[in-house]
Design an enzyme around this catalytic site. Structure first.
Site, PDB file in Angstrom:
ATOM      1  N   GLY A 203       0.801  -1.209   0.000  1.00 46.85           N
ATOM      2  CA  GLY A 203       0.000   0.000   0.000  1.00 46.85           C
ATOM      3  C   GLY A 203       0.832   1.255   0.000  1.00 46.85           C
ATOM      4  O   GLY A 203       2.047   1.212  -0.160  1.00 46.85           O
TER       5      GLY A 203
ATOM      6  N   ASP B   6      10.986 -10.573   5.999  1.00 46.60           N
ATOM      7  CA  ASP B   6      11.263  -9.578   4.951  1.00 46.60           C
ATOM      8  C   ASP B   6      12.236  -8.531   5.482  1.00 46.60           C
ATOM      9  O   ASP B   6      12.008  -7.332   5.354  1.00 46.60           O
ATOM     10  CB  ASP B   6       9.958  -8.921   4.482  1.00 46.60           C
ATOM     11  CG  ASP B   6      10.127  -8.216   3.130  1.00 46.60           C
ATOM     12  OD1 ASP B   6      11.164  -8.445   2.461  1.00 46.60           O
ATOM     13  OD2 ASP B   6       9.243  -7.436   2.738  1.00 46.60           O
TER      14      ASP B   6
END
Length: 982
Positions: A681, A805
């Site tokens: 996003g 990540d």
């Protein structure tokens, strides 16, 4: 006549061969170069321009008599492409090594290369295959090393045709099929190395036993199953026998089962090292095996039973004996260590009993003694207190008793002393001050008594001190505050008295403080609130008085308990919540808004007035409720009419005390305030009415992810990322984890509101135009901050959390360049510790940061994060991105490794860094390389990484030792005594 003579001389000079022309071997080498990609320019002088003599070229050696090429060593040369089959035209070649490159061929037979190579001919066929039938037919080839490349496919049958091969190494490739039986036809072999490939499950070929000249057999991680064939006893010259597996790489594990062959071991008279660890072997150890003059015996991680034969103690060469995680029982031979220079003894997790042998260190060589979780009894041998070579001593969870020999407390090289869970007595000796390397002192659950000596404050490297469940008494020594490296202090359930030591705020790295269930008194010092790393605080069951300091609200506490004391006053507002109620019970004067926290004070004298007041309050309440109902009914229609024009109803979930509403956030969500766009996003900067700023992540609508290589979250939904991030960040309190203020949701939109990081991400700053702002001290501090955040996730969260990540763009920097780990959209909780890594359905992570085993297996564990963090360290050292066109087909990790080997650290370190920090930069570079080891078992834990980085920091001002900036790799034992990562 003179003219004719001159013409004749000119003709002869033109027709004579030039001294500068290349030999046939040189032409072959040139053609081999044409078929390889060489981004590091290793083969630059293979052109003949600098020298027409190929014997002077890089990696080439020749016979001094014939000048024919006999050896080619191109290991660690950063070469790409298929195997250069033209090399098979070098008839005198005896040595060929292409190890540690990226040769990506399969190994089927090929057509022979052209017979007459020339430097001007077209480049050779770049077929995807490797050695041709002509390679095994080279009459003099004795050494072939193709290890650590990307060779795939089966080992071709033509490999059985080598006429003189002595060393064959194919380790650490992608070979498939099963271990072929035809390798038993290579009668001249002395070394066979096949470890760590993707072989299919298969048995050990009995034909291997025909290799009568074999001295080294490495078949670790070859997916072997079945029993060990007795035919291997034909290997009468074998010295090193390794059939183990690496448990962290699931595809490479062996599954050998059954019992060891009962007879025939005595034929292996030259056997010195035998390793069949981490398999499924059962039964007894054959008597013949115990009698061999072994140097190293590793059988850990099986299901062996029985006892140790006395004959093992008679071996004059025994250096290493690791038998942990089996079902051995009985007494350890009393003479073990008296006849051999024993260095490493690990017998943990068995059923051994009796006394610990007294002569384990009689030869003065013992470094590690690890016997935890058995039934050893009696006292600790006095001789161990004189064993100055010891570095690790772990005797926990046995039945040991008596006083600890005084010398053990002060062993100068011991860095880990673990005596937990015995019945040991006596005092902690003042000689503890001599243990200058001690970082872990674990003596809980014993019967130690007396005071903690003041000399404990001289153990400057102490990171963990756990002495709970003992009989210690007296005050906590004031010298403890000198232990600036202390991360965990656990003294609960003793008889300690007195007040908090003055100066506790000096212990900046303290993460856990447990002083519960003692007799401590006085007030809780407000200075505790200045400890930035403190996450666990347990002070219950003491006699503390006064108020709970408001300064404790500055802490990011994960767990805490102040119950069963004599505290009074109001609760700090941050903790005056029902969820914290059990942490304040049984403090008679402690009050707050929580029901029943303070005891009721009823009495007959005031009962009438209390009843009257209650009646008045009840009546007033009834009137208020009736008024509210009437008011709501009166304006119901008005509200219904206005409902269509009101803002959507948002559900706000806060995790901290907020000074803003959701609508104040919504007003800032316009394109002018966008500060970043990622895989899940957009991120906005929202400036609130009070002047503070927050960062708002608005997830992509419809559950779609933006497909970027930087995120690689294939097939995920925004709902999944939102739930993962809220679930993870909502319960985390740590100074190096980005703070999640709240989340806001409607049916169609989801927002996450974080603290705002004014200096953005490490990746943007490091690789952008402002990279020069980050000097080395700042980069080093960022590395430590990020490492501490990840260490918290891996070791202090229950259950542990794997980020999945880790990258420089997910490390955010505050106004003072303090680092915080962010973006937990793909984080996963490791649900069951000790049951193996968790399998994911898709790869999550970012290009250049993904650990190699994760890409193959989709298995999640902490080692994947450690590899990614190692890449971040390499970014900080080199200033380069993880993926860049200059690396060719490689990534930053391989580029650093090959450049270091060929050119040294000067060509790796970011030129923007001041050269005065070169030694420290090289040390941190070594840590980065350790974290990015291809084998997960070799990567340290994040807790160890933090410690290594801090050790560099502690020596920043010390420039003793090497001055040439040469890299000195770290060698660490970060594998726990159970074979898992500590």
């Amino acid at each position: 006549m003179l003219l004719l003579l001159l013409l004749l001389l000119l003709f002869l000079s033109l027709s004579a061969p030039s001294s500068h022309s290349l030999s046939q071997d040189g032409l072959i080498l040139q053609q081999a170069k044409l078929g390889l990609a060489d981004p590091s320019n290793t083969l630059a002088n293979w052109s003949g321009a600098s020298s027409s003599n190929p014997c002077a070229w890089t990696g080439v050696s020749c016979d001094p008599t014939t000048s024919r090429v006999v050896s080619i060593d191109l290991s660690n040369a950063n070469l790409f492409g298929p195997f250069p089959t033209v090399l098979c035209r070098l008839p005198h070649l005896s040595y060929l090594s292409l190890s540690n490159n990226s040769i990506n061929s399969t190994l089927p037979p090929l057509s022979p290369p052209p017979a007459s190579p020339s430097p001007t001919s077209s480049s050779p066929k770049t077929s995807s295959s490797a050695p041709s039938p002509s390679l095994p037919s080279l009459p003099h080839l004795s050494h072939l090393d193709l290890s650590s490349n990307n060779f795939s496919g089966h080992i071709p049958p033509e490999f059985a045709r080598f006429p003189a091969l002595q060393v064959l190494s194919l380790t650490n490739n992608l070979l498939t099929g099963t271990v072929p039986a035809f390798l038993g036809d290579l009668a001249t072999l002395t070394q066979l190395n096949l470890s760590y490939n993707l072989f299919d499950p298969g048995e050990i070929p009995p034909q291997i036993g025909k290799l009568v000249n074999l001295e080294v057999l490495w078949m670790a991680g070859c997916n072997l199953v079945g029993e060990i064939p007795p035919a291997l006893f034909g290997l009468k010259k074998v010295v090193d026998f390794d059939l183990s597996e690496v448990v962290q790489i699931e595809l490479f594990q062996n599954g050998l089962s059954g019992e060891l062959p009962p007879l025939g071991w005595s034929k292996l008279k030259k056997l010195r090292r035998f390793d069949a660890s981490l398999n499924q072997l059962v039964g007894f150890i054959p008597d013949d095996l115990w009698r061999l003059p072994l140097e190293s015996l590793n059988l850990f991680g099986n299901r062996f039973v029985g006892g140790l034969q006395e004959s093992i103690a008679l071996s004059p060469n025994l250096i290493e004996l690791r038998l942990f995680d089996n079902q051995f029982k009985g007494v350890v031979p009393k003479d073990l260590g008296k006849n051999s220079p024993l260095k490493w003894l690990e017998l943990s997790n068995n059923e051994f009993s009796g006394e610990i042998p007294a002569g384990l260190c009689e030869k003065g060589a013992l470094e590690e003694l690890i016997l935890l979780n058995n039934s050893f009894s009696g006292g600790i041998p006095v001789g161990l207190g004189q064993c100055r070579t010891l570095t690790r001593l772990r005797l926990s969870d046995n039945r040991l008793s008596g006083d600890v020999p005084a010398g053990i407390w002060g062993l100068p090289f011991v860095y880990f002393l673990d005596l937990v869970g015995n019945s040991l007595t006596g005092k902690i000796s003042e000689s503890i001050s001599l243990a200058t390397n001690l970082s872990g002192l674990l003596i809980s659950k014993n019967r130690f008594e007396g005071r903690i000596p003041d000399e404990i404050g001289l153990v400057g490297k102490l990171d963990e001190f756990s002495a709970s469940d003992n009989l210690l008494e007296g005050p906590i020594p004031g010298t403890l505050v000198k232990l600036t490296q202390l991360g965990r202090l656990d003294l609960h359930n003793n008889k300690l008295s007195g007040e908090f030591p003055i100066g506790i705020e000096a212990c900046k790295k303290l993460n856990e403080l447990n002083l519960a269930d003692n007799e401590l008194s006085g007030e809780i010092p407000p200075e505790l609130g200045s400890l930035p790393a403190l996450n666990y605080l347990f002070l219950s069951g003491n006699r503390f008085t006064g108020k709970i300091p408001l300064e404790l609200q500055n802490l990011k506490l994960n767990q805490f308990n102040f119950s069963d004391n004599r505290l009074s006053g109001d609760l700090p507002p941050l903790y005056d919540k029902e969820m914290y109620r059990d942490s304040f019970l049984s403090n008679p004067g402690l009050c707050g808004d929580l029901p029943d926290l303070c005891p009721r004070k009823d009495g007959s004298k005031n009962s009438g007035s209390v009843w009257l007041l209650r009646s008045i309050f009840v009546l007033a309440g009834v009137v208020f409720i009736v008024g509210v109902v009437w008011f709501y009914w009166k304006y119901f229609k008005y509200k219904k009419a206005k409902k269509g024009t009101e803002k959507l109803k948002w559900t706000l979930t806060s995790f901290h005390k907020l000074g803003f509403s959701e609508y104040e956030i919504l007003d800032c969500l316009d394109e002018d305030n966008v500060i970043g766009t990622g895989g899940s996003g957009k991120v906005y900067k929202a400036v609130l009415s009070n002047g503070d700023a927050v960062a708002v992540k608005k997830l992509w609508a419809g559950g779609l992810k933006k497909e970027e290589c930087d995120d690689m979250e294939k097939g995920g939904s925004s709902d999944g990322g939102f739930e993962a991030e809220v679930e993870t960040l909502g319960k985390i309190r740590h100074k190096n984890i980005v703070r999640l203020w709240c989340c806001c949701t409607t049916r169609d939109c989801k927002l996450l509101v974080y603290e705002y990081m004014p200096n953005g991400s490490l990746g943007d700053l490091l690789h952008g135009s402002k990279g020069g702002l980050l000097d080395w001290p700042m980069r080093h501090k960022i590395a430590i901050d990020a490492a501490e955040g990840l260490s918290y996730l891996h070791h202090d969260c229950v259950p542990p959390i794997v980020h999945r990540d880790v990258k420089s763009n997910n490390i955010l920097l505050d106004g003072e360049f303090g680092a915080r780990v962010a973006d937990f959209g793909v984080a996963k909780v490791v649900d069951v510790v000790g049951k193996g890594p968790k399998s994911m359905s898709v790869i999550a992570g970012s290009c250049g940061y993904i650990a190699p085993e994760y890409a193959y297996t989709l298995r999640v564990n902490e080692k994947s994060d450690i590899y990614s963090f190692g890449v971040v360290i390499l970014e900080l050292v080199t200033g380069k991105r993880p993926i860049d066109p200059e690396y060719g087909e490689k990534d930053l990790v391989k580029w650093v490794c090959t450049t270091l080997d060929q050119k040294g650290p000067d060509h790796v370190i970011d030129p923007k860094l001041d050269s005065c920090y070169k030694e420290d930069v090289c040390r941190v570079l070594s840590i980065g390389l350790l974290c990015t080891s291809p084998l997960p078992i070799n990567r340290p834990s994040m807790r160890k990484v933090v410690k290594l980085l801090q050790e560099v920091c502690a020596e920043n001002n010390s420039k003793s030792g090497k001055k040439d900036g040469k890299l000195s790799p770290y060698y660490h034992d970060d594998v726990s005594d159970h074979g898992s990562v500590a």
